[in-house]
Scaffold this motif. Structure first.
Motif, PDB file in Angstrom:
ATOM      1  N   HIS A  45       0.856  -0.865  -0.073  1.00  0.00           N
ATOM      2  CA  HIS A  45      -0.224  -0.024  -0.264  1.00  0.00           C
ATOM      3  C   HIS A  45       0.770   0.789  -0.347  1.00  0.00           C
ATOM      4  O   HIS A  45       1.915   1.314   1.169  1.00  0.00           O
ATOM      5  N   ASP A  79       0.877   5.575   0.052  1.00  0.00           N
ATOM      6  CA  ASP A  79       0.534   6.773   0.199  1.00  0.00           C
ATOM      7  C   ASP A  79       0.834   7.729  -0.435  1.00  0.00           C
ATOM      8  O   ASP A  79       1.938   8.314  -0.097  1.00  0.00           O
ATOM      9  N   ASP A 139      -8.323   1.593   6.773  1.00  0.00           N
ATOM     10  CA  ASP A 139      -6.922   2.231   6.671  1.00  0.00           C
ATOM     11  C   ASP A 139      -6.892   2.970   7.285  1.00  0.00           C
ATOM     12  O   ASP A 139      -7.622   4.417   7.097  1.00  0.00           O
TER      13      ASP A 139
HETATM   14 ZN    ZN Z   1      -3.393   4.692   2.871  1.00  0.00          ZN
END
Ligand code: ZN
Ligand code: DX5
Length: 218
Positions: free
Chosen positions: A33, A35, A175
Motif C-alpha cells: 500500500h 500513500d 485504512d
Molecule cells: Zn493509505
C-alpha cells in the motif's frame, strides 16, 4: 471470506527500504500500500510516482496506490506507467468521479474510492457498481500512527449492506490505526482488506504481526 493485508510503506524504514520490501515479499502480506500526498488535499508530502516505478523492480506483489491528491484524474496515466495495479481516489477530491473511475479502468487498473471519516457510505450509492474497492479511512488521512476512529466499525457494516443491496462486487478496505486489537472485529463486520503501517513496521517481528493480523478472525 477473503482476508487481505496491505502494509503501508509510509511507516517503512525508507533509508533501508529494500530490507522492508524483501521482508514483505517473503511475508504473508498480499499487497504493497503506497500513500501519495499533495500538500493540499492533505497537508503532508510523501512519495511520487517515481518511487513506485523504482519499487516495482523489487516488489513481487500488487501495488495498491492511495491518492490523497486533488483532481487525481490529472495523474491516472502517470500512475499506470509507473506500475500501479490499483488506484484509489478520494470521493472528496473528485468533481467527476464517474469519469475518473472509468478512466482508471480504461487504463487497465482496478479502481477504488476512498472516503474520509466524516463522509457517509450512502454517498457511494451511484458508483458502488462500478468500483473494485471502497476504501474506508479509519483516521483522517495524511499521517501514519494515528488513533483508529471507532465509528469505522459501523461504516464497514454500512458498506457491506450497500454492496449486497446493489449486487456490487466491490471489496471493503480499511485504512488507518489498524492493530491486532481491532483487526478481528473489522474482518468480522465485513472488511476484506486491512491497511496497516505503524503496527507492522514498529514491530520487532513484522512477518509474525502480518500473519497474526491475517488470521485474526479465526
Ligand atoms: Zn493509505
Ligand atoms: C494515512 C494513510 C495510511 C497510513 C496507515 O493517511 O492513508 O495508509 O499510512 O498508517 P497507520 O497504520 O500507522 O495508521
Amino acid at each position: 471470506m477473503r482476508k487481505i493485508i496491505a502494509p503501508s510503506l509510509l511507516s517503512a524504514d525508507l533509508v533501508f527500504l529494500y530490507k522492508d520490501i524483501k521482508m514483505l515479499n517473503e511475508s504473508e502480506a498480499d499487497w504493497f500500500h503506497i500513500d501519495i500526498m499533495d500538500t493540499t488535499f492533505v497537508s503532508n508530502i510523501s512519495f511520487g510516482n517515481l518511487f513506485i516505478k523504482k519499487m516495482k523492480k523489487y516488489a513481487s506483489k500488487p501495488m495498491d496506490v492511495h491518492l490523497m491528491i486533488l483532481q487525481p484524474e490529472r495523474y491516472i496515466e502517470q500512475f499506470k506507467e509507473c506500475g500501479a495495479d490499483h488506484l484509489h481516489v478520494h470521493y472528496e477530491a473528485c468533481i467527476h468521479l464517474n469519469r475518473t473511475i472509468s478512466s482508471i479502468k480504461e487504463h487497465g487498473m482496478k479502481a477504488g474510492v476512498a472516503v474520509n471519516p466524516h463522509t457517509p457510505v450512502f454517498l457511494l450509492k451511484e458508483i458502488i457498481m462500478d468500483i473494485d474497492f471502497v476504501l474506508l479511512m479509519s483516521v483522517n488521512p495524511g499521517f501514519s500512527g494515528q488513533k483508529f476512529i471507532n465509528q469505522t466499525y459501523k461504516k464497514v457494516e454500512d458498506a457491506k449492506d450497500l454492496i449486497l443491496k446493489k449486487h456490487s462486487s466491490a471489496l471493503i478496505e480499511v485504512d488507518g490505526g489498524i492493530n491486532l486489537g481491532n483487526a478481528s472485529l473489522l474482518f468480522k463486520n465485513g472488511a476484506d482488506i486491512l491497511v496497516s503501517g505503524t503496527t507492522i513496521f514498529s514491530s520487532k517481528n513484522p512477518k509474525k504481526v502480518i500473519r497474526r493480523m491475517k488470521n485474526s478472525q479465526k
